[in-house]
Scaffold this active site. Structure first.
Site, PDB file in Angstrom:
ATOM      1  N   TYR A   1     -11.063   0.124   0.690  1.00 40.52           N
ATOM      2  CA  TYR A   1     -11.170   1.592   0.812  1.00 40.52           C
ATOM      3  C   TYR A   1     -10.700   2.028   2.203  1.00 40.52           C
ATOM      4  O   TYR A   1      -9.917   2.973   2.348  1.00 40.52           O
ATOM      5  CB  TYR A   1     -12.629   2.002   0.571  1.00 40.52           C
ATOM      6  CG  TYR A   1     -12.892   3.487   0.702  1.00 40.52           C
ATOM      7  CD1 TYR A   1     -12.591   4.367  -0.333  1.00 40.52           C
ATOM      8  CD2 TYR A   1     -13.461   4.007   1.862  1.00 40.52           C
ATOM      9  CE1 TYR A   1     -12.853   5.730  -0.220  1.00 40.52           C
ATOM     10  CE2 TYR A   1     -13.721   5.365   1.987  1.00 40.52           C
ATOM     11  CZ  TYR A   1     -13.415   6.220   0.941  1.00 40.52           C
ATOM     12  OH  TYR A   1     -13.678   7.571   1.076  1.00 40.52           O
TER      13      TYR A   1
ATOM     14  N   ALA B   1      -8.676   0.452   4.155  1.00 43.02           N
ATOM     15  CA  ALA B   1      -7.221   0.264   4.229  1.00 43.02           C
ATOM     16  C   ALA B   1      -6.496   1.422   3.538  1.00 43.02           C
ATOM     17  O   ALA B   1      -5.484   1.923   4.040  1.00 43.02           O
ATOM     18  CB  ALA B   1      -6.834  -1.066   3.575  1.00 43.02           C
TER      19      ALA B   1
ATOM     20  N   LYS C   1      -7.481   4.492   3.180  1.00 45.65           N
ATOM     21  CA  LYS C   1      -7.598   5.739   3.947  1.00 45.65           C
ATOM     22  C   LYS C   1      -6.803   5.651   5.255  1.00 45.65           C
ATOM     23  O   LYS C   1      -6.247   6.654   5.717  1.00 45.65           O
ATOM     24  CB  LYS C   1      -9.074   6.058   4.204  1.00 45.65           C
ATOM     25  CG  LYS C   1      -9.853   6.379   2.921  1.00 45.65           C
ATOM     26  CD  LYS C   1      -9.287   7.598   2.201  1.00 45.65           C
ATOM     27  CE  LYS C   1     -10.163   8.067   1.053  1.00 45.65           C
ATOM     28  NZ  LYS C   1      -9.642   9.269   0.391  1.00 45.65           N
TER      29      LYS C   1
HETATM   30  N1  NAD Z   1     -18.513  11.460  -0.169  1.00 44.11           N
HETATM   31  C1  NAD Z   1     -18.226  10.915   0.988  1.00 44.11           C
HETATM   32  O1  NAD Z   1     -19.124  10.497   1.723  1.00 44.11           O
HETATM   33  C2  NAD Z   1     -16.790  10.819   1.453  1.00 44.11           C
HETATM   34  C3  NAD Z   1     -16.563  10.435   2.776  1.00 44.11           C
HETATM   35  C4  NAD Z   1     -15.267  10.345   3.240  1.00 44.11           C
HETATM   36  C5  NAD Z   1     -14.212  10.647   2.410  1.00 44.11           C
HETATM   37  N2  NAD Z   1     -14.447  11.012   1.124  1.00 44.11           N
HETATM   38  C6  NAD Z   1     -13.273  11.305   0.308  1.00 44.11           C
HETATM   39  O2  NAD Z   1     -13.371  12.616  -0.200  1.00 44.11           O
HETATM   40  C7  NAD Z   1     -12.705  12.688  -1.471  1.00 44.11           C
HETATM   41  C8  NAD Z   1     -13.652  13.267  -2.511  1.00 44.11           C
HETATM   42  O3  NAD Z   1     -14.764  12.392  -2.618  1.00 44.11           O
HETATM   43  P1  NAD Z   1     -16.152  12.790  -3.299  1.00 44.11           P
HETATM   44  O4  NAD Z   1     -17.209  12.241  -2.445  1.00 44.11           O
HETATM   45  O5  NAD Z   1     -16.161  14.221  -3.682  1.00 44.11           O
HETATM   46  O6  NAD Z   1     -16.061  11.833  -4.589  1.00 44.11           O
HETATM   47  P2  NAD Z   1     -16.380  12.070  -6.136  1.00 44.11           P
HETATM   48  O7  NAD Z   1     -16.348  10.719  -6.743  1.00 44.11           O
HETATM   49  O8  NAD Z   1     -17.582  12.902  -6.293  1.00 44.11           O
HETATM   50  O9  NAD Z   1     -15.101  12.918  -6.603  1.00 44.11           O
HETATM   51  C9  NAD Z   1     -13.830  12.358  -6.665  1.00 44.11           C
HETATM   52  C10 NAD Z   1     -13.061  13.066  -7.754  1.00 44.11           C
HETATM   53  O10 NAD Z   1     -11.753  12.464  -7.851  1.00 44.11           O
HETATM   54  C11 NAD Z   1     -11.452  12.290  -9.235  1.00 44.11           C
HETATM   55  N3  NAD Z   1     -10.481  11.231  -9.436  1.00 44.11           N
HETATM   56  C12 NAD Z   1     -10.691   9.890  -9.330  1.00 44.11           C
HETATM   57  N4  NAD Z   1      -9.582   9.223  -9.660  1.00 44.11           N
HETATM   58  C13 NAD Z   1      -8.645  10.153  -9.968  1.00 44.11           C
HETATM   59  C14 NAD Z   1      -7.296  10.062 -10.395  1.00 44.11           C
HETATM   60  N5  NAD Z   1      -6.698   8.885 -10.557  1.00 44.11           N
HETATM   61  N6  NAD Z   1      -6.632  11.215 -10.624  1.00 44.11           N
HETATM   62  C15 NAD Z   1      -7.231  12.422 -10.468  1.00 44.11           C
HETATM   63  N7  NAD Z   1      -8.521  12.549 -10.074  1.00 44.11           N
HETATM   64  C16 NAD Z   1      -9.211  11.428  -9.831  1.00 44.11           C
HETATM   65  C17 NAD Z   1     -12.799  11.947  -9.854  1.00 44.11           C
HETATM   66  O11 NAD Z   1     -12.792  12.092 -11.275  1.00 44.11           O
HETATM   67  C18 NAD Z   1     -13.720  12.903  -9.134  1.00 44.11           C
HETATM   68  O12 NAD Z   1     -13.783  14.147  -9.768  1.00 44.11           O
HETATM   69  C19 NAD Z   1     -12.244  11.269  -1.792  1.00 44.11           C
HETATM   70  O13 NAD Z   1     -10.888  11.118  -1.409  1.00 44.11           O
HETATM   71  C20 NAD Z   1     -13.131  10.419  -0.908  1.00 44.11           C
HETATM   72  O14 NAD Z   1     -12.550   9.174  -0.612  1.00 44.11           O
HETATM   73  C21 NAD Z   1     -15.700  11.104   0.625  1.00 44.11           C
END
Ligand code: NAD
Length: 248
Positions: free
Chosen positions: A153, A155, A157
């Site tokens: 993960y 890597a 990002k």
């Molecule tokens: N929650 C955290 O603590 C956190 C921290 C840092 C970064 N992020 C990043 O923020 C972003 C959103 O994360 P989140 O926490 O809301 O996660 P989440 O899992 O709640 O939401 C992610 C969404 O992406 C969709 N998704 C997954 N694969 C997909 C694909 N192949 N095509 C289209 N949609 C797809 C999922 O169905 C989901 O609706 C992500 O990129 C995550 O890596 C999250």
């Protein structure tokens, strides 16, 4: 000019908050997710419409080039143009390096890193033609810092950040900016991986200057700013939105 945006992975969590946040700020918003999230995505689209903006749900797997090309064509033809892309779709599958399945590495890289590239590539022709674009890629403090069992993960990002820095250099001449937002620990379905265990949750809170876990809404302001004309002279940057975990 009426601005339009596409937010990937927008059926829940951070993407949902960003999509609704952009609609509140006057954007028409195309919201994307995978087919499995159909009902939830349609609810987000309905909520955007209640705010008086146009909404367009588009189902596509961001790791599939044919899906992504069709998605961007659908958005451009419905809205006439696409001004802002927020590459938010992402997955996290935990596993330590010693035992990590090759499939896990591939899936995480495919969605998080390749998905970002594919969406950008599909939208660039339209943005270049109009000499305007705002690209905001959701990376993670995990791409700078990382935590055990999340090397792949991290890597993916880090790849998003490197991609964005070079993209910014390539497309600046066309009036397009590209930046990253790096959320910290945010309470979403994904974030729960880090938060379900109270001891881990407390440890993260203690590591955070503001002493709290983030909500999806905490990420919206930074994305909206980088998408706006107030950020016209900012490109190639990564902005941490983490309550003060990674200090720079
Ligand atoms: N929650 C955290 O603590 C956190 C921290 C840092 C970064 N992020 C990043 O923020 C972003 C959103 O994360 P989140 O926490 O809301 O996660 P989440 O899992 O709640 O939401 C992610 C969404 O992406 C969709 N998704 C997954 N694969 C997909 C694909 N192949 N095509 C289209 N949609 C797809 C999922 O169905 C989901 O609706 C992500 O990129 C995550 O890596 C999250």
């Amino acid at each position: 000019m009426h601005r339009t945006a596409l937010v990937t992975g927008a059926s829940r969590g951070i993407g949902r908050a960003i999509a609704i946040g952009l609609a509140r700020r006057g954007y028409d918003v195309a919201v994307n997710d995978i087919d499995r999230q159909r009902a939830a995505l349609q609810e987000v689209a309905a909520e955007i419409e209640t705010l008086g903006q146009r909404a367009l749900p588009v189902f596509a797997d961001v790791s599939s080039k044919s899906d992504v090309v069709a998605m961007v064509e659908t958005v451009e033809s419905a809205f006439g143009h696409l001004d802002v892309i927020v590459n938010n779709a992402g997955i996290l599958i935990s596993g330590d390096v010693a035992g990590l399945k090759e499939d896990f590495w591939d899936s995480v890289m495919d969605v998080n890193a390749k998905g970002t590239f594919l969406v950008v590539q599909a939208a660039l022709a339209g943005m270049k033609a109009r000499k305007y674009g705002r690209i905001v890629n959701i990376a993670s403090i995990g791409g700078k810092h990382g935590a055990p069992e999340q090397a792949h993960y991290s890597a993916s990002k880090a790849a998003v950040m490197g991609f964005t820095r070079v993209l910014a250099q390539e497309v600046g001449v066309d009036g397009i900016t590209a930046n990253c937002v790096c959320p910290g620990i945010i309470l979403t379905d994904m974030g729960r991986v880090n938060l379900d265990d109270p001891a881990i949750r407390n440890a993260w809170q203690e590591k955070t200057a503001l002493r709290r876990i983030g909500d999806p809404e905490d990420v919206v302001g930074a994305v909206a700013f980088l998408a706006s004309d107030d950020a016209a002279f900012i490109t190639g940057q990564t902005l941490n939105v983490d309550g003060g975990i990674v200090l720079s």
